[in-house]
Design an enzyme around this catalytic site. Sequence first.
Site, PDB file in Angstrom:
ATOM      1  N   PRO A  72       0.814  -1.227   0.000  1.00 55.30           N
ATOM      2  CA  PRO A  72       0.000   0.000   0.000  1.00 55.30           C
ATOM      3  C   PRO A  72       0.839   1.265   0.000  1.00 55.30           C
ATOM      4  CG  PRO A  72      -0.875  -1.584   1.565  1.00 55.30           C
ATOM      5  CD  PRO A  72       0.443  -2.140   1.096  1.00 55.30           C
ATOM      6  N   CYS A  73       0.392   2.231  -0.806  1.00 58.70           N
ATOM      7  CA  CYS A  73       1.157   3.473  -0.960  1.00 58.70           C
ATOM      8  C   CYS A  73       0.472   4.658  -0.293  1.00 58.70           C
ATOM      9  CB  CYS A  73       1.363   3.781  -2.445  1.00 58.70           C
ATOM     10  SG  CYS A  73      -0.176   4.135  -3.342  1.00 58.70           S
TER      11      CYS A  73
END
EC number: 2.1.1.37
Length: 382
Positions: A72-73
């Site tokens: 996840p960014c």
Amino acid sequence: MASARMVGLFAGIGGLELGLGASGWHTELLCEIDPGARGVLAHRFPDTPLHPDVTRLRAIPANTELVAAGFPCQDLSQAGRTAGITGTRSGLVDEIFRLVRRRRGPRWLLLENVPFMLQLGRGAAMRHIVDALEELGYTWAYRVVDAQAFGLPQRRRRVLMLASRTEDPRTVLFGEDAGIRTVGDPEHDPCGFYWTEGVRGLGWAVNAVPTLKGGSGLGIASPPAVRLPSGEIVTPSIIDAERLQGFEPGWTASASTVPGVREGHRWKLVGNAVSVRMAQWVGGRLADPLPPLPGQQHLVPGTPWPVAAWGHNGVAYRMPLSTWPVHEPYEDLREFLTDARLLSARATAGFLRRTTMGNLRFPPGFLDDMASHLDRMGGWAA
């Protein structure tokens, strides 16, 4: 190459798995928490075990040769909260290292994320990842790569990080460099931008759309718009967006069949996905490695992370590479869009209002085209 076994963590809608699969990698296990994305994975990879939560995954298969993870960014991107690598979402990268450590490390580890992770916390996010990899005995390399290099008319730069305990990752990421090229002329070619912006930024891209975004967590779509040479303003459909990421049309349609998942959520899934063609390039180079290009220089600790670098045992080197490793035949945006719709009067009017709220400078003639488009769509009243 002969079929090799991989695991996809934070798999999203399967961009890494689909792209690597073209080179013979067989996915033994998928892990993804988003219900809509799991609906897509279950439909597209029906024979692959699917786990819903990486924090509760006890182990990966013993015969795994590659672990791929577009972790996840949200805590790393400029559009997100920028909480850093310790954020509740991006901090999940440590779950990858936990699982890898339990199996004494697969041969390859492939990570993907946004370029802003190189800057965040003055490089602390990357240092955290590098330190973890070296503790596990990996040699690592990364490169910022643009999806446009593979012919897709989307300006999408991502960090591809490859690490190995037994191989040299430079032979995969650093074996070729074609250099950035011009793919259009703003006077004659379509230009992409974000109609939801207008005060602080625009995302202007020539003969391309700007980076597709995940949109609202509530399932509200956030597509870009495109100014055509005729002056018309259109916006790509979800079908076009899927193709801009390298998927076949309708790849995410099964997400809408999941209870509680809105149709607009497909935009978030596509915006968060890994470009299939980018993953195909990595798979191709894994199958056919090349000697790394020359020119490395010692990377002084504490200096900014460059576009490309590699390291081992506490020593790192920068590489003088561009974000375009290859020049695949480029697909012009005007022919690429097959299902675009005219931008609505309401969206156009909202954009024009926002342009009066800041000091942003716009390309010549652009606001005139927006105003003319609004007139054709029925004006401010509409």
